[in-house]
Design a protein around this motif. Structure first.
Motif, short mmCIF file in Angstrom:
data_model
loop_
_atom_site.label_atom_id
_atom_site.label_comp_id
_atom_site.label_asym_id
_atom_site.label_seq_id
_atom_site.Cartn_x
_atom_site.Cartn_y
_atom_site.Cartn_z
N ARG A 114 40.75 30.64 22.21
CA ARG A 114 39.47 29.98 22.51
C ARG A 114 39.50 29.26 23.85
O ARG A 114 38.52 29.26 24.59
N GLY A 115 40.63 28.65 24.16
CA GLY A 115 40.74 27.87 25.38
C GLY A 115 40.92 28.70 26.64
O GLY A 115 40.60 28.25 27.75
N LEU A 116 41.41 29.92 26.51
CA LEU A 116 41.62 30.77 27.68
C LEU A 116 40.32 31.09 28.41
O LEU A 116 40.31 31.31 29.62
N LYS A 117 39.24 31.10 27.68
CA LYS A 117 37.94 31.38 28.30
C LYS A 117 37.60 30.33 29.36
O LYS A 117 36.91 30.62 30.32
N GLU A 118 38.10 29.11 29.16
CA GLU A 118 37.82 28.02 30.08
C GLU A 118 39.02 27.64 30.95
O GLU A 118 38.92 26.72 31.76
N PHE A 119 40.15 28.31 30.79
CA PHE A 119 41.37 27.95 31.52
C PHE A 119 41.18 28.17 33.02
O PHE A 119 40.81 29.25 33.45
N ARG A 120 41.44 27.14 33.80
CA ARG A 120 41.22 27.20 35.25
C ARG A 120 42.44 26.75 36.05
O ARG A 120 42.30 26.33 37.19
N GLU B 138 49.58 34.30 35.68
CA GLU B 138 48.35 34.42 36.45
C GLU B 138 47.70 35.79 36.23
O GLU B 138 46.48 35.89 36.07
N ASP B 139 48.52 36.84 36.19
CA ASP B 139 48.00 38.18 35.94
C ASP B 139 47.40 38.29 34.54
O ASP B 139 46.38 38.95 34.34
N ILE B 140 48.03 37.64 33.58
CA ILE B 140 47.51 37.67 32.21
C ILE B 140 46.14 37.00 32.14
O ILE B 140 45.21 37.52 31.52
N VAL B 141 46.00 35.85 32.80
CA VAL B 141 44.72 35.14 32.78
C VAL B 141 43.65 35.96 33.51
O VAL B 141 42.51 36.07 33.04
N LYS B 142 44.02 36.59 34.64
CA LYS B 142 43.06 37.44 35.35
C LYS B 142 42.62 38.60 34.47
O LYS B 142 41.44 38.93 34.42
N LEU B 143 43.58 39.23 33.79
CA LEU B 143 43.26 40.33 32.90
C LEU B 143 42.34 39.87 31.77
O LEU B 143 41.39 40.54 31.40
N PHE B 144 42.62 38.67 31.25
CA PHE B 144 41.80 38.11 30.17
C PHE B 144 40.35 37.96 30.61
O PHE B 144 39.42 38.21 29.85
N HIS B 145 40.14 37.58 31.85
CA HIS B 145 38.79 37.35 32.37
C HIS B 145 38.13 38.63 32.89
O HIS B 145 36.95 38.61 33.24
N SER B 146 38.88 39.72 32.92
CA SER B 146 38.30 40.98 33.40
C SER B 146 37.51 41.67 32.28
O SER B 146 37.64 41.31 31.11
N ASP B 147 36.74 42.65 32.65
CA ASP B 147 35.98 43.42 31.66
C ASP B 147 36.93 44.16 30.74
O ASP B 147 37.83 44.87 31.19
N ASP C 238 41.74 41.57 24.90
CA ASP C 238 42.72 41.92 23.85
C ASP C 238 44.10 42.22 24.42
O ASP C 238 45.11 41.73 23.92
N ARG C 239 44.14 43.02 25.47
CA ARG C 239 45.43 43.38 26.07
C ARG C 239 46.11 42.14 26.67
O ARG C 239 47.31 41.94 26.52
N ALA C 240 45.34 41.31 27.33
CA ALA C 240 45.90 40.09 27.92
C ALA C 240 46.44 39.16 26.84
O ALA C 240 47.53 38.61 26.97
N PHE C 241 45.67 39.02 25.78
CA PHE C 241 46.11 38.12 24.71
C PHE C 241 47.38 38.65 24.04
O PHE C 241 48.30 37.89 23.75
N LYS D 181 43.71 28.55 19.01
CA LYS D 181 43.23 27.57 20.00
C LYS D 181 43.42 28.08 21.42
O LYS D 181 42.57 27.87 22.29
N ILE D 182 44.56 28.73 21.66
CA ILE D 182 44.81 29.28 23.00
C ILE D 182 43.77 30.35 23.32
O ILE D 182 43.22 30.38 24.42
#
Length: 186
Positions: free
Chosen positions: A58-64, A4-13, A17-20, A55-56
């Motif tokens: 690209r898909g993380l942008k929409e992961f909910r 969950e923290d990784i996905v939140k980091l991915f969606h943060s400003d 890169d760090r999340a991925f 694919k991951i």
């Protein structure tokens, strides 16, 4: 770092890169071995793993969180591996033949295989299973996944998975008995 923290980091400003990188560090080995059990060959597994992470990404942008992150990633990896095998089957045999003999030959000639003869025979027996049984067996036996997680990855009912796993085990046991009988005749 939790999923969950990784996905939140991915969606943060400026966190993508760090999340991925965290995601790759956390799951690349596990996904590699999952893919490797499907496609057998080390080099092919590396290629499929790279495609999986593309694919991951690209898909993380929409992961909910409609699924657990790791089961979603397993689904992506499984689909990429199956698509790779289907393409390999089509290129090798056209649309009609089974790919099992090709995978068995790859297993026999794999310089990265580090198991003993018993493990090699188990892998050959697993390769003889129908695709769905092979996937379920690998995820349950080798990856020690829970039926609920496998159901989420494969989009199949838990009861169906239990029956599929049970039938796969029976077929493997039978195949190993036949193999053992043949080896004692030599």
């Amino acid at each position: 770092m939790s999923d969950e923290d990784i996905v939140k980091l991915f969606h943060s400003d400026n966190g993508e890169d760090r999340a991925f990188r965290s995601l790759v560090d956390k799951y690349s080995e596990r996904l590699y071995w999952h893919i490797r059990k499907i496609v057998i060959d080390h080099d092919d597994s590396d290629d499929v793993l790279q495609n999986t992470f593309v694919k991951i990404w690209r898909g993380l942008k929409e992961f909910r969180y409609e699924a657990k992150l790791f089961t979603w990633m397993y689904r992506v990896a499984t689909n990429e591996a199956i698509n790779f095998l289907n393409e390999k089957r089509r290129k090798t045999y056209g649309n009609s033949q089974e790919i099992t003999p090709v995978l068995e030959n790859q297993l026999e000639s794999d310089s990265f295989f580090c198991g003993d003869s018993i493990q090699r025979e188990l892998q050959k027996a697993v390769l003889k299973l129908p695709e769905r049984q092979r996937l379920v067996f690998n995820m349950k036996y080798f990856d020690d996944m829970k039926y609920d997680d496998i159901a989420e990855v494969l989009n199949v009912a838990v009861g169906t998975l239990k029956a599929t796993y049970h039938n796969a085990v029976k077929k493997i046991e039978e195949s190993l008995k036949i193999s053992d009988t043949l080896s004692t005749l030599d």
